[in-house]
Write a protein that holds these residues in place. Structure first.
Motif, PDB file in Angstrom:
ATOM      1  N   ARG A   1      42.647  49.968  36.153  1.00  0.00           N
ATOM      2  CA  ARG A   1      42.402  49.955  34.693  1.00  0.00           C
ATOM      3  C   ARG A   1      42.477  48.368  34.405  1.00  0.00           C
ATOM      4  NH1 ARG A   1      40.400  55.173  31.890  1.00  0.00           N
ATOM      5  NH2 ARG A   1      39.101  54.186  33.852  1.00  0.00           N
ATOM      6  N   ARG A   2      43.276  48.197  34.347  1.00  0.00           N
ATOM      7  CA  ARG A   2      43.965  47.128  33.608  1.00  0.00           C
ATOM      8  C   ARG A   2      43.385  45.757  33.906  1.00  0.00           C
ATOM      9  NH1 ARG A   2      50.932  47.210  33.585  1.00  0.00           N
ATOM     10  NH2 ARG A   2      50.399  44.969  32.593  1.00  0.00           N
ATOM     11  N   SER A   3      42.986  45.675  35.296  1.00  0.00           N
ATOM     12  CA  SER A   3      42.738  44.369  36.281  1.00  0.00           C
ATOM     13  C   SER A   3      41.220  44.747  35.694  1.00  0.00           C
ATOM     14  CB  SER A   3      42.738  44.618  37.650  1.00  0.00           C
ATOM     15  OG  SER A   3      44.289  44.286  37.684  1.00  0.00           O
ATOM     16  N   ALA A   4      40.262  45.613  35.516  1.00  0.00           N
ATOM     17  CA  ALA A   4      38.942  45.694  34.973  1.00  0.00           C
ATOM     18  C   ALA A   4      38.972  44.764  34.484  1.00  0.00           C
ATOM     19  CB  ALA A   4      38.180  47.272  35.993  1.00  0.00           C
ATOM     20  N   THR A   5      39.786  45.313  33.377  1.00  0.00           N
ATOM     21  CA  THR A   5      39.781  44.939  31.576  1.00  0.00           C
ATOM     22  C   THR A   5      39.606  43.444  31.604  1.00  0.00           C
ATOM     23  OG1 THR A   5      40.944  46.943  31.218  1.00  0.00           O
ATOM     24  CG2 THR A   5      40.637  45.112  29.354  1.00  0.00           C
ATOM     25  N   LEU A   6      40.301  43.143  32.180  1.00  0.00           N
ATOM     26  CA  LEU A   6      40.189  41.653  32.468  1.00  0.00           C
ATOM     27  C   LEU A   6      38.945  40.765  33.449  1.00  0.00           C
ATOM     28  CD1 LEU A   6      44.296  40.943  32.214  1.00  0.00           C
ATOM     29  CD2 LEU A   6      42.031  40.328  30.564  1.00  0.00           C
ATOM     30  N   LEU A   7      38.107  41.810  34.252  1.00  0.00           N
ATOM     31  CA  LEU A   7      37.730  40.861  35.069  1.00  0.00           C
ATOM     32  C   LEU A   7      36.552  40.007  35.040  1.00  0.00           C
ATOM     33  CD1 LEU A   7      36.889  43.725  38.235  1.00  0.00           C
ATOM     34  CD2 LEU A   7      37.895  41.094  38.130  1.00  0.00           C
ATOM     35  N   PRO A   8      36.003  39.902  33.529  1.00  0.00           N
ATOM     36  CA  PRO A   8      34.807  39.351  33.094  1.00  0.00           C
ATOM     37  C   PRO A   8      35.192  38.019  32.555  1.00  0.00           C
ATOM     38  CG  PRO A   8      34.651  41.605  32.447  1.00  0.00           C
ATOM     39  CD  PRO A   8      35.982  41.654  32.691  1.00  0.00           C
ATOM     40  N   THR A   9      36.836  37.815  32.608  1.00  0.00           N
ATOM     41  CA  THR A   9      37.024  36.526  32.573  1.00  0.00           C
ATOM     42  C   THR A   9      36.945  35.646  33.484  1.00  0.00           C
ATOM     43  OG1 THR A   9      39.468  36.811  33.020  1.00  0.00           O
ATOM     44  CG2 THR A   9      38.755  37.107  30.635  1.00  0.00           C
ATOM     45  N   TYR A  10      37.377  36.264  34.882  1.00  0.00           N
ATOM     46  CA  TYR A  10      37.212  35.134  35.756  1.00  0.00           C
ATOM     47  C   TYR A  10      35.507  34.890  35.874  1.00  0.00           C
ATOM     48  CZ  TYR A  10      37.916  33.363  40.439  1.00  0.00           C
ATOM     49  OH  TYR A  10      37.996  32.861  41.361  1.00  0.00           O
ATOM     50  N   TYR A  11      34.250  35.876  35.759  1.00  0.00           N
ATOM     51  CA  TYR A  11      33.132  35.439  35.660  1.00  0.00           C
ATOM     52  C   TYR A  11      33.309  34.511  35.548  1.00  0.00           C
ATOM     53  CZ  TYR A  11      34.099  40.148  39.078  1.00  0.00           C
ATOM     54  OH  TYR A  11      33.936  41.337  39.101  1.00  0.00           O
ATOM     55  N   LEU A  12      33.358  34.383  34.919  1.00  0.00           N
ATOM     56  CA  LEU A  12      32.557  32.826  33.940  1.00  0.00           C
ATOM     57  C   LEU A  12      32.540  31.774  35.515  1.00  0.00           C
ATOM     58  CD1 LEU A  12      34.495  33.158  30.530  1.00  0.00           C
ATOM     59  CD2 LEU A  12      32.462  33.072  30.557  1.00  0.00           C
ATOM     60  N   VAL A  13      33.258  32.071  35.981  1.00  0.00           N
ATOM     61  CA  VAL A  13      33.569  31.223  36.925  1.00  0.00           C
ATOM     62  C   VAL A  13      32.058  30.817  37.755  1.00  0.00           C
ATOM     63  CG1 VAL A  13      33.476  32.435  39.407  1.00  0.00           C
ATOM     64  CG2 VAL A  13      34.033  30.283  39.441  1.00  0.00           C
ATOM     65  N   ILE A  14      30.925  31.369  37.529  1.00  0.00           N
ATOM     66  CA  ILE A  14      29.546  31.030  37.687  1.00  0.00           C
ATOM     67  C   ILE A  14      28.905  30.020  37.088  1.00  0.00           C
ATOM     68  CG2 ILE A  14      28.863  33.026  37.370  1.00  0.00           C
ATOM     69  CD1 ILE A  14      27.059  33.637  40.405  1.00  0.00           C
ATOM     70  N   LEU A  15      29.173  29.824  35.875  1.00  0.00           N
ATOM     71  CA  LEU A  15      28.784  29.310  35.155  1.00  0.00           C
ATOM     72  C   LEU A  15      28.557  28.241  35.685  1.00  0.00           C
ATOM     73  CD1 LEU A  15      27.130  29.431  31.912  1.00  0.00           C
ATOM     74  CD2 LEU A  15      28.855  28.676  31.140  1.00  0.00           C
ATOM     75  N   PRO A  16      29.662  26.842  35.595  1.00  0.00           N
ATOM     76  CA  PRO A  16      28.964  25.932  35.395  1.00  0.00           C
ATOM     77  C   PRO A  16      28.597  25.360  36.851  1.00  0.00           C
ATOM     78  CG  PRO A  16      31.709  26.466  35.846  1.00  0.00           C
ATOM     79  CD  PRO A  16      31.243  27.282  35.441  1.00  0.00           C
ATOM     80  N   MET A  17      28.578  26.453  37.927  1.00  0.00           N
ATOM     81  CA  MET A  17      27.770  25.897  39.016  1.00  0.00           C
ATOM     82  C   MET A  17      25.877  26.424  38.391  1.00  0.00           C
ATOM     83  SD  MET A  17      29.632  25.328  41.112  1.00  0.00           S
ATOM     84  CE  MET A  17      30.263  24.202  40.157  1.00  0.00           C
ATOM     85  N   ILE A  18      25.668  27.485  38.130  1.00  0.00           N
ATOM     86  CA  ILE A  18      24.176  27.404  37.725  1.00  0.00           C
ATOM     87  C   ILE A  18      23.842  25.621  36.945  1.00  0.00           C
ATOM     88  CG2 ILE A  18      22.828  28.796  36.726  1.00  0.00           C
ATOM     89  CD1 ILE A  18      24.452  31.215  36.786  1.00  0.00           C
ATOM     90  N   VAL A  19      25.065  25.788  35.883  1.00  0.00           N
ATOM     91  CA  VAL A  19      24.322  24.332  35.019  1.00  0.00           C
ATOM     92  C   VAL A  19      24.100  23.050  36.488  1.00  0.00           C
ATOM     93  CG1 VAL A  19      24.921  22.818  33.900  1.00  0.00           C
ATOM     94  CG2 VAL A  19      25.295  24.997  33.140  1.00  0.00           C
ATOM     95  N   VAL A  20      24.780  23.215  37.441  1.00  0.00           N
ATOM     96  CA  VAL A  20      24.902  21.938  38.536  1.00  0.00           C
ATOM     97  C   VAL A  20      23.227  22.637  39.147  1.00  0.00           C
ATOM     98  CG1 VAL A  20      25.308  20.713  40.471  1.00  0.00           C
ATOM     99  CG2 VAL A  20      27.132  21.541  38.603  1.00  0.00           C
TER     100      VAL A  20
END
Length: 504
Positions: free
Chosen positions: A272-291
């Motif tokens: 539950r602690r890991s899952a709560t923070l998961l959305p912070t990691y998924y920001l990884v995809i934003l800059p690649m979509i921009v490219v």
């Protein structure tokens, strides 16, 4: 690009990943399903956070997603919805799955299904159907890995050689260290991917617009190619119906490696602690979509959309950044292919071959380790070398098949009346319909073939469950005391000891 520096940086990544994966064993014996399969349920919150994050962020982050942004535009945002949903699923279902594993000894998703319905045959069927989606995912990642090596070497490492190089590296540390290797390498891979994605994304945006933000990129696309910012997208082939149903089948697919990751945690609270923070990691995809969006107007004639980030970086960014991009992309693809290969081998041994050949747990553990070799050599490598279709479409087709196992999960978490024959009938019917509506009559009315399969699957599952004998009461009770104890309480209040009757 004539410098060999990017290639050496990329190859160095493989060496480092191998060393980390081999060291992960730490002198432990790996012939048991519990140790090789779920790392002795020993993973803490930081490792689990990066294990789940890096495992779900794959080659499509650096290739598939930017490729869709380049070719279609906003339809790529299905990925954002899907990833956000994964975090919610992990938060709600992860602790329950961990409790199933810890209390009942499950090491795979299919073994939990076999236990819930008291049917090894159903567990084997679920394992094989889920394997279709898992293998499609692993093939997708392997293609991404091989293509990176092809580009970084200037063609000196052809696709077939890249496929073999990556699969051999993964096979060695997977065989030696199992789930522990996946956890340790994903920590390294996860940190590398996040840093590389943002460095490349911000660098590309600055080079293209002169600004260190992404707003100017979309303003440029709106002015030059506004059709890429609305459905059906730049190619005109992504209807609202197909886009929506593709998201639905993706969301309804409980992929086996995720299940195994949850069972590898030290506790339900860790998940539950890991899952709560998961959305912070998924920001990884934003800059690649921009490219990918930058490529719409700066690289208008690419032969292969999946290469847009690589092509842009090689044409416009320093060679060190190109090398880091190669390493980051390879990390993304390897971090996702290894858990899927591992889960297929683990499940085929535990859920298909062990009951069929009546193997002991020890023999099944040894067999699981060796199974990674034929799975890679005879299935994943030939399919990856053949390079079927574009990367995201391969993933969507695989998820369409995997979603057909949904009835098994409904009966595990929500409906006490689900029976083994009901689930069996639903899966088989949904699988056959999906095969027909992907191969013979692809996606009728613009609706994903897997969604059609699910629409036939679910009523068959409910009808057959109502007509067949229920699962033994004590089995349903021990599952629902973890999954949904309030259902048992409501039935007790009505004078029924446990909720085990079909239709309740």
């Amino acid at each position: 690009m004539t410098s060999l520096l990017p290639l050496w940086i990329t190859l160095s990544y493989i060496v480092i990943a191998m060393l980390i994966g081999l060291a992960a064993r730490g002198g432990r014996a790996m012939n048991s399903l519990e140790e090789w399969g779920v790392a002795g349920r020993s993973m803490g919150p930081v490792t689990l956070y990066l294990l789940i994050a890096a495992g779900s962020v794959s080659a499509y982050t650096f290739m598939g997603a930017p490729g869709w942004a380049y070719a279609k535009g906003v339809p790529v945002l299905y990925v954002v919805i899907y990833l956000g949903y994964l975090a919610l699923v992990a938060w709600y279902f992860g602790p329950k799955v961990w409790a199933f594993g810890a209390k009942f000894g499950h090491v795979t998703q299919a073994s939990a299904i076999a236990d819930r319905y008291q049917s090894p045959a159903l567990g084997a069927l679920a394992s094989l159907v889920m394997s279709v989606g898992s293998i499609a995912y692993a093939v997708l990642q392997t293609i991404g890995s091989a293509y990176i090596l092809l580009v970084m070497s200037g063609g000196a490492i052809p696709v077939w050689a890249g496929v073999l190089l990556v699969l051999v590296a993964i096979a060695i540390y997977l065989y030696v260290s199992g789930q522990r290797a996946i956890g340790k390498t994903n920590v390294f891979q996860g940190i590398l991917m996040f840093a590389v994605a943002w460095i490349i994304g911000l660098g590309a945006a600055h080079h293209a617009t002169g600004e260190w933000s992404f707003a100017a990129v979309f303003a440029e696309v709106q002015q030059r190619n506004p059709e890429f910012l609305v459905l059906p997208g730049g190619g005109g082939d992504m209807s609202f119906a197909f886009w929506t149903t593709s998201i639905i089948v993706s969301m309804l697919s409980f992929m086996p490696p995720v299940w195994t990751q949850w069972m590898s945690a030290t506790s339900a609270r860790t998940i539950r602690r890991s899952a709560t923070l998961l959305p912070t990691y998924y920001l990884v995809i934003l800059p690649m979509i921009v490219v990918g969006f930058i490529g719409i107007y700066s690289l208008p004639n690419l032969e292969r959309a999946d290469t847009v980030v690589l092509e842009y970086a090689m044409a416009n960014l320093p060679v060190v950044l190109v090398g880091l991009l190669g390493a980051g992309t390879l990390a993304a693809s390897m971090s996702s292919s290894e858990p899927f290969i591992h889960s297929v081998a683990l499940s085929w041994s535990k859920d298909v071959l062990q009951p069929a050949l009546k193997l002991s747990d020890g023999k099944a553990g040894q067999l699981a380790r060796w199974l990674i070799v034929p799975i890679m050599a005879f299935i994943i490598a030939p399919l990856a070398i053949a390079e079927p279709g574009n990367l995201v479409m391969i993933l969507l087709i695989g998820l369409g098949f995997a979603s057909q196992v949904l009835p098994a999960f409904i009966g595990m978490f929500f409906w006490t009346g689900a029976t083994a024959k009901g689930v069996f009938a639903g899966i088989v019917t949904g699988f056959l319909v999906t095969v027909a509506l992907i191969t013979l009559w692809p996606h009728p009315l613009g609706i994903h073939g897997g969604f059609w399969g699910l629409m036939i699957n679910l009523p068959v599952f409910v009808i057959v469950s109502r007509l067949t004998a229920p699962v033994p009461a004590d089995v349903v009770e021990r599952f629902f005391r973890i999954a949904a104890p309030w259902q048992l309480s409501s039935h007790k209040a009505e004078g029924s000891p446990v909720a085990v009757h079909p239709g309740k």
